[in-house]
Design a protein around this motif. Structure first.
Motif, mmCIF file in Angstrom:
data_model
loop_
_atom_site.group_PDB
_atom_site.id
_atom_site.type_symbol
_atom_site.label_atom_id
_atom_site.label_comp_id
_atom_site.label_asym_id
_atom_site.label_seq_id
_atom_site.Cartn_x
_atom_site.Cartn_y
_atom_site.Cartn_z
ATOM 1 N N GLU A 2 28.317 13.842 -43.282
ATOM 2 C CA GLU A 2 28.940 15.099 -43.728
ATOM 3 C C GLU A 2 30.410 15.125 -43.309
ATOM 4 O OE1 GLU A 2 27.180 18.662 -42.238
ATOM 5 O OE2 GLU A 2 25.194 18.083 -42.924
ATOM 6 N N GLU A 3 31.164 16.043 -43.883
ATOM 7 C CA GLU A 3 32.591 16.116 -43.583
ATOM 8 C C GLU A 3 32.851 16.340 -42.086
ATOM 9 O OE1 GLU A 3 34.593 19.143 -45.799
ATOM 10 O OE2 GLU A 3 36.448 18.809 -44.685
ATOM 11 N N LYS A 4 32.093 17.282 -41.497
ATOM 12 C CA LYS A 4 32.292 17.586 -40.079
ATOM 13 C C LYS A 4 31.966 16.367 -39.209
ATOM 14 C CE LYS A 4 33.169 22.148 -39.262
ATOM 15 N NZ LYS A 4 34.263 22.360 -40.210
ATOM 16 N N GLU A 5 30.942 15.616 -39.634
ATOM 17 C CA GLU A 5 30.563 14.423 -38.860
ATOM 18 C C GLU A 5 31.678 13.383 -38.925
ATOM 19 O OE1 GLU A 5 26.818 13.407 -40.646
ATOM 20 O OE2 GLU A 5 25.969 15.330 -40.072
ATOM 21 N N LYS A 35 43.598 24.864 -38.240
ATOM 22 C CA LYS A 35 43.022 25.508 -37.052
ATOM 23 C C LYS A 35 41.567 25.096 -36.817
ATOM 24 C CE LYS A 35 45.900 29.576 -36.650
ATOM 25 N NZ LYS A 35 46.037 31.001 -36.921
ATOM 26 N N ASP A 36 40.832 24.932 -37.917
ATOM 27 C CA ASP A 36 39.424 24.527 -37.790
ATOM 28 C C ASP A 36 39.302 23.137 -37.182
ATOM 29 O OD1 ASP A 36 38.584 26.853 -38.841
ATOM 30 O OD2 ASP A 36 38.216 26.093 -40.868
ATOM 31 N N PHE A 37 40.214 22.255 -37.593
ATOM 32 C CA PHE A 37 40.204 20.883 -37.083
ATOM 33 C C PHE A 37 40.551 20.883 -35.590
ATOM 34 C CE2 PHE A 37 42.044 16.480 -36.850
ATOM 35 C CZ PHE A 37 40.894 15.802 -37.187
ATOM 36 N N LEU A 38 41.499 21.730 -35.212
ATOM 37 C CA LEU A 38 41.886 21.859 -33.805
ATOM 38 C C LEU A 38 40.704 22.396 -32.985
ATOM 39 C CD1 LEU A 38 44.197 21.688 -31.681
ATOM 40 C CD2 LEU A 38 44.738 24.048 -32.242
ATOM 41 N N ALA A 39 40.017 23.402 -33.560
ATOM 42 C CA ALA A 39 38.849 23.976 -32.865
ATOM 43 C C ALA A 39 37.758 22.919 -32.715
ATOM 44 C CB ALA A 39 38.320 25.168 -33.646
ATOM 45 N N LEU A 40 37.615 22.075 -33.741
ATOM 46 C CA LEU A 40 36.602 21.009 -33.685
ATOM 47 C C LEU A 40 36.938 20.027 -32.568
ATOM 48 C CD1 LEU A 40 34.051 20.106 -35.270
ATOM 49 C CD2 LEU A 40 35.523 18.552 -36.554
ATOM 50 N N LYS A 41 38.215 19.753 -32.386
ATOM 51 C CA LYS A 41 38.642 18.842 -31.308
ATOM 52 C C LYS A 41 38.271 19.458 -29.951
ATOM 53 C CE LYS A 41 42.761 17.074 -29.075
ATOM 54 N NZ LYS A 41 43.371 18.136 -28.295
ATOM 55 N N LYS B 163 25.651 12.757 -36.391
ATOM 56 C CA LYS B 163 24.751 13.824 -36.874
ATOM 57 C C LYS B 163 24.293 14.664 -35.681
ATOM 58 C CE LYS B 163 22.642 12.138 -41.084
ATOM 59 N NZ LYS B 163 23.626 12.852 -41.893
ATOM 60 N N CYS B 164 23.883 13.969 -34.618
ATOM 61 C CA CYS B 164 23.389 14.654 -33.415
ATOM 62 C C CYS B 164 24.490 15.494 -32.775
ATOM 63 C CB CYS B 164 22.877 13.636 -32.389
ATOM 64 S SG CYS B 164 21.384 12.780 -32.914
ATOM 65 N N LEU B 165 25.675 14.920 -32.740
ATOM 66 C CA LEU B 165 26.804 15.622 -32.142
ATOM 67 C C LEU B 165 27.116 16.893 -32.939
ATOM 68 C CD1 LEU B 165 28.502 14.860 -29.688
ATOM 69 C CD2 LEU B 165 30.129 13.762 -31.205
ATOM 70 N N ASN B 166 27.023 16.778 -34.244
ATOM 71 C CA ASN B 166 27.299 17.928 -35.104
ATOM 72 C C ASN B 166 26.201 18.997 -34.947
ATOM 73 O OD1 ASN B 166 28.959 19.268 -36.912
ATOM 74 N ND2 ASN B 166 27.760 18.578 -38.681
ATOM 75 N N ARG B 167 24.944 18.534 -34.822
ATOM 76 C CA ARG B 167 23.845 19.506 -34.593
ATOM 77 C C ARG B 167 24.049 20.217 -33.256
ATOM 78 N NH1 ARG B 167 18.877 15.662 -35.982
ATOM 79 N NH2 ARG B 167 19.468 15.269 -38.120
ATOM 80 N N LEU B 168 24.457 19.451 -32.260
ATOM 81 C CA LEU B 168 24.709 20.046 -30.937
ATOM 82 C C LEU B 168 25.839 21.070 -31.027
ATOM 83 C CD1 LEU B 168 24.120 19.995 -27.859
ATOM 84 C CD2 LEU B 168 25.843 18.219 -27.648
#
Lengths: 250, 176
Positions: A2-5, A35-41, B163-168
């Motif tokens: 996924e994108e977030k992964e 900002k979302d990318f920064l928060a993800l970091k 995947k696990c990191l994102n679920r966490l």
């Protein structure tokens, strides 16, 4: 992914300094704009630290369980601590006892079907560590060893595994070297490697125990094989069911 | 004790070896800490466990690859620093428990954040919890984890790790 992964992967590569100058600049630009990318970091940093804290707490918990059998040395007279010497004596006694049991079992010829059972159950463990995709010229020694293993050139694999082991005793190299020795009918060498893996009490305990049991089956050391299989059968690894079946057939 | 192979075995996840080291120096450490730093039994145990955790982390991170002296000198060296840190906390906070220091707001907030991650990790459960712990705390390689957790190949393990990191993360933030 996924994108977030994918973003998490990018952030990790950035923090571990695994990006090219160009990729690094792109990440930095995105961190300043998005900002979302920064928060993800920030989340990633907290998650990593939290996982480390959890690991540390789990280790402290394990240490507390070790404490149960130990006294208070501030009260005890000297010499009450469990020493390495006494544990070695116990180990040698255990080895001696296991040896005596095995000899007796062998003497009375407990079971004649070892070879059939071994052939039914032995299946060489697939290479899941280093699938080779690169050309032969650029391969490291470890990749060459696993390529030989994949190509079923087990003699070459053993040679290369031995060279790797001379430099570093990697658990998975010991394990795969044992596999190659088993295919080559060199069970004494396989047993030595598998016992080494087992002694480490690392992550390959169940796998090593299963193949060690098969080696003992092959060398007709029935009691030793049963001993390993019983431990597996009582556990909850993926070998539990197979170990139970084999025990019944023995 | 062969210190080179000792480090190697602990790095490969040999808990029995770590336990052997733990038991081997525990008594001597506690007597030493009690005599030289006036710590009681519980404080000695706290200092020793913190030292052994630090020793373990130095091994798995690769910071400790060879002993320049011997394991005992190394562990006692860590111990001296840990006892000093604990004593400093005690001096700052004499009314609290001997080793309990009043945290600053910032520290409390960080602690609470990490506790939240830890709770989320327990909620996540296995195999994700195990995979993340092996990778981020025990510093195992993807190859070692692939073999240990019986995954198809290292790519599968890498994808699963994110995947696990994102679920966490979702459990931790309560968001998407």
């Amino acid at each position: 992914m996924e994108e977030k992964e994918r973003d998490l992967e990018r952030i990790e590569q950035y923090l571990n300094d695994q990006l090219s100058a160009e990729e690094r600049t792109a990440v930095e630009h995105r961190l300043s704009e998005d900002k979302d990318f920064l928060a993800l970091k920030e989340d990633f940093v907290a998650l990593k630290e939290g996982i480390e804290q959890a690991g540390r707490n789990a280790l402290r918990h394990t240490m507390d369980s070790w404490e149960k059998d130990l006294g208070n040395p501030l009260e005890e007279p000297k010499g009450e601590q469990r020493s390495l010497g006494s544990s070695l004596i116990m180990r040698w006694a255990a080895v001696f006892l296991v040896g005596v049991v095995s000899v007796v079992a062998w003497y009375f010829g407990a079971n004649q079907s070892h070879k059939r059972l071994y052939n039914n159950y032995f299946e060489v463990y697939a290479n899941v560590v280093l699938p080779n995709t690169r050309s032969n010229e650029t391969l490291t020694k470890e990749e060459q060893a696993f390529l030989a293993y994949d190509n079923e050139d087990y003699e070459r694999a053993v040679q290369l595994f031995n060279q790797i082991l001379e430099a570093e005793q990697k658990e998975y190299v010991l394990f795969y070297s044992a596999q190659a020795h088993m295919v080559l009918n060199e069970h004494a060498e396989a047993i030595e490697h598998l016992q080494d893996v087992l002694r480490r009490q690392g992550l390959l305990v169940s796998q090593a125990r299963w193949y060690l049991a098969l080696c003992y089956l092959h060398t007709k050391e029935t009691e030793k094989a049963k001993e390993q299989l019983k431990v597996l059968a009582e556990g909850d690894s993926s070998y539990s069911e197979r170990a139970n079946e084999l025990l019944q057939e023995m | 004790m062969d210190s080179g192979s000792l480090i190697d075995r602990i790095r490969r996840g040999d808990n029995a070896e770590l336990q052997k080291v733990y038991e081997m120096y525990r008594g001597e450490f506690m007597v030493w800490a009690n005599k030289h730093f006036d710590l009681d039994f519980e404080e000695c145990k706290e200092a020793y466990q913190l030292s052994m955790v630090q020793f373990y982390e130095n091994v798995v991170s690769g910071k400790l690859q060879v002993f320049t002296s011997d394991p005992k000198t190394y562990i006692f060296g860590i111990g001296k620093n840990k006892i000093r840190e604990l004593r400093e906390l005690r001096l700052k906070q004499p009314e609290a428990g001997r080793f309990e220091a009043e945290s600053t707001d910032e520290r409390l907030s960080r602690e609470s954040l990490l506790n939240k991650v830890e709770q989320a990790l327990h909620q996540l459960g296995d195999p994700c919890q195990k995979l993340l712990e092996l990778y981020y705390y025990k510093k195992m390689s993807l190859a070692e984890i692939t073999l240990a957790l019986e995954y198809k190949n290292t790519d599968t393990t890498k994808n699963l790790k994110y995947k696990c990191l994102n679920r966490l993360r979702k459990l931790f933030t309560g968001g998407n």
